[in-house]
Design an enzyme around this catalytic site. Structure first.
Site, mmCIF file in Angstrom:
data_model
loop_
_atom_site.group_PDB
_atom_site.id
_atom_site.type_symbol
_atom_site.label_atom_id
_atom_site.label_comp_id
_atom_site.label_asym_id
_atom_site.label_seq_id
_atom_site.Cartn_x
_atom_site.Cartn_y
_atom_site.Cartn_z
ATOM 1 N N ALA A 131 101.663 21.362 -56.792
ATOM 2 C CA ALA A 131 101.261 21.455 -58.211
ATOM 3 C C ALA A 131 102.432 21.683 -59.171
ATOM 4 O O ALA A 131 102.215 21.856 -60.371
ATOM 5 C CB ALA A 131 100.187 22.522 -58.442
ATOM 6 N N ALA A 132 103.673 21.633 -58.663
ATOM 7 C CA ALA A 132 104.830 21.758 -59.582
ATOM 8 C C ALA A 132 104.821 20.592 -60.570
ATOM 9 O O ALA A 132 105.006 20.781 -61.780
ATOM 10 C CB ALA A 132 106.131 21.776 -58.791
ATOM 11 N N GLY A 133 104.595 19.396 -60.025
ATOM 12 C CA GLY A 133 104.572 18.218 -60.888
ATOM 13 C C GLY A 133 103.442 18.311 -61.915
ATOM 14 O O GLY A 133 103.626 17.989 -63.094
ATOM 15 N N ASP A 134 102.280 18.752 -61.477
ATOM 16 C CA ASP A 134 101.133 18.859 -62.395
ATOM 17 C C ASP A 134 101.400 19.903 -63.484
ATOM 18 O O ASP A 134 101.017 19.722 -64.641
ATOM 19 C CB ASP A 134 99.858 19.222 -61.619
ATOM 20 C CG ASP A 134 99.415 18.080 -60.703
ATOM 21 O OD1 ASP A 134 99.787 16.925 -60.977
ATOM 22 O OD2 ASP A 134 98.715 18.350 -59.718
#
Ligand SMILES: Nc1ncnc2c1ncn2[C@@H]1O[C@H](COP(=O)(O)OP(=O)(O)OP(=O)(O)O)[C@@H](O)[C@H]1O
Length: 326
Positions: free
Chosen positions: A266-269
Site C-alpha cells: 500500500a505504499a504506492g496507494d
C-alpha cells in the site's frame, strides 16, 4: 476555509482480501490447518480512496463527522453479499462518501483469496473481480468533482469513457494505470497526471528495463501527458513535466525517506492518495497559481514513508496528522 470543499472522486475497485497464513500450501486432496485467517478491505480503488480520506482530515475529525476542505467519494460496485455492508461501513468510518458505490443485486463483491507461506513469505493469490467487472460504461464523473482518480481494476471501457467525460467537464484527472494495461494513445492526450511505478513505466512506455527516466517521461510527454510521476520504491520518486521537457530540463529525483521498512504493501496507494489530495487542495486554494508539483511530490513521498513502517494494507495508511513535516 473555502466555502465549498474540493471534491475528489475515486472511480475504482473494491475487493475483500481473505488472507490465510500457513507453513506450507496443501497438496491436492489435502486439508491443512492454517496458522491464521484475516479479512481485509482493499482493491486499489478503495485503498487510494482511503488514503485520500485519511490525508484530508484527522481520525478524530472523521469520527466526529467534521467537514474537511476535501470531500472524498468512492465510486464503484460491490455485490449484495455479506461483505458489502462491512466494507461500506469501514469506508464511511474513514470519512468517505459511499453514495457512488452501487450494491449490485445478485452479484458478489470482488474477492482476493491470498495464501501466505509463513516461512518464505511467498503469496499465492486468486482474484475474482466480481461486481467490479459489472460496472457499466456510464458517466460516473460528478458535475461538482474537482479531481477524478482512476486505476485499471475496473473494465477498461469504463475507465476510458470516464477519462473522456472528466476531460469534457474540465475536471483535473489523475491515473495510476495499475495493473499495467496498454492504453490507446488518445487516453494520454491532455492527461493532467500519470503516476506509475517502474514496472508500469516500462510496460506502458514500451521501453524495456528502463534506466533513463527522462527517456521514459519523454514518451509520455509526446503522447500529451502534463505531469509524469514514476515511483521507484526505496529509491524514491522521479518526476517530469511537459513544460520542463519543452525547455530541455531533466526530470527530478526525490530520494525516499530513510526509515525502518516493515512492509511496503500500500505504499504506492498511499503515494497516489496523498498526491491526489495535494492536487485537490491546489484546485480550491491556488487562485490561479501554478500547481506546486515539488510540494505535492514531497508530501506524497513523506506520507508513503509512513505506510512502509507498518504491516498491512489499509491499516498502514497514515492519517493527515501522522505525516511528518519534513
Ligand atoms: N523502502 C522505502 N522507504 C521509504 N519510502 C518508500 C520505500 N518504498 C516505497 N516508498 C515510498 O512509496 C512510494 C511508492 O512505492 P513503490 O514505487 O514501491 O510503489 P508501488 O510499486 O506502486 O507499491 P505497492 O504496489 O506495493 O503499493 C515510493 O515512491 C516512496 O515514496
Amino acid at each position: 476555509m473555502p466555502s465549498k470543499p474540493a471534491v475528489v472522486s475515486v472511480i475504482g475497485s473494491l475487493n475483500v482480501d481473505l488472507v490465510t497464513r500457513t507453513p506450507r500450501v496443501p497438496v491436492g486432496g489435502e486439508t491443512l490447518t492454517s496458522e491464521s485467517f484475516d479479512i481485509g478491505f482493499g482493491g486499489k480503488g478503495a485503498n487510494q480512496a482511503v488514503a485520500c480520506a485519511r490525508l484530508s482530515r484527522t481520525q478524530k475529525q472523521a469520527s466526529d463527522g467534521e467537514a474537511s476542505n476535501v470531500e472524498v467519494r468512492m465510486v464503484g460496485a460491490v455485490g449484495d453479499d455479506e461483505f458489502a455492508g462491512g466494507f461500506l461501513k469501514s469506508l464511511q468510518k474513514d470519512g468517505l462518501k459511499t453514495d457512488g458505490v452501487k450494491v449490485l443485486k445478485g452479484k458478489k463483491t470482488g474477492v482476493a483469496v491470498i495464501i501466505v507461506e509463513t516461512g518464505s513469505g511467498e503469496n499465492r493469490i486468486m482474484f475474482c473481480p466480481g461486481a467490479n467487472y459489472d460496472v457499466e460504461v456510464t458517466d460516473l464523473v460528478d458535475d461538482d468533482a474537482s479531481v477524478v482518480l482512476f486505476q485499471l481494476e475496473l473494465p477498461l471501457g469504463v475507465v476510458l469513457h470516464n477519462m473522456k467525460v472528466a476531460r469534457s467537464k474540465g475536471v483535473e484527472t489523475i491515473i495510476n494505470p495499475a495493473p499495467a494495461t496498454p492504453l490507446p494513445e488518445d487516453a494520454y492526450q491532455g492527461l493532467g497526471h500519470l503516476i506509475v511505478n517502474e514496472t508500469e513505466a516500462a510496460i506502458l512506455s514500451g521501453i524495456e528495463n528502463p534506466t533513463n527516466w527522462d527517456e521514459v517521461a519523454a514518451v509520455f510527454v509526446a503522447r500529451g501527458v502534463k505531469n509524469i510521476i514514476i515511483t521507484l520504491g526505496g529509491e524514491g520518486v522521479y518526476y517530469q513535466t511537459d513544460k520542463q521537457q519543452a525547455q530541455s530540463q531533466p526530470g527530478r529525483l526525490v530520494p525516499a525517506r530513510k526509515v525502518k521498512v516493515v512492509d511496503t504493501t500500500a505504499a504506492g496507494d498511499t503515494f497516489v492518495g496523498a498526491y491526489t489530495v495535494a492536487v485537490a487542495r491546489w484546485e480550491i486554494m491556488s487562485q490561479g497559481a501554478d500547481f506546486d508539483l515539488d510540494a505535492a511530490i514531497s508530501y506524497a513521498n513523506r506520507a508513503a514513508s509512513m505506510t512502509v513502517q507498518k504491516a498491512g494494507a489499509q491499516s498502514s495508511i497514515p492519517w493527515i496528522d501522522e505525516v511528518p513535516s519534513s
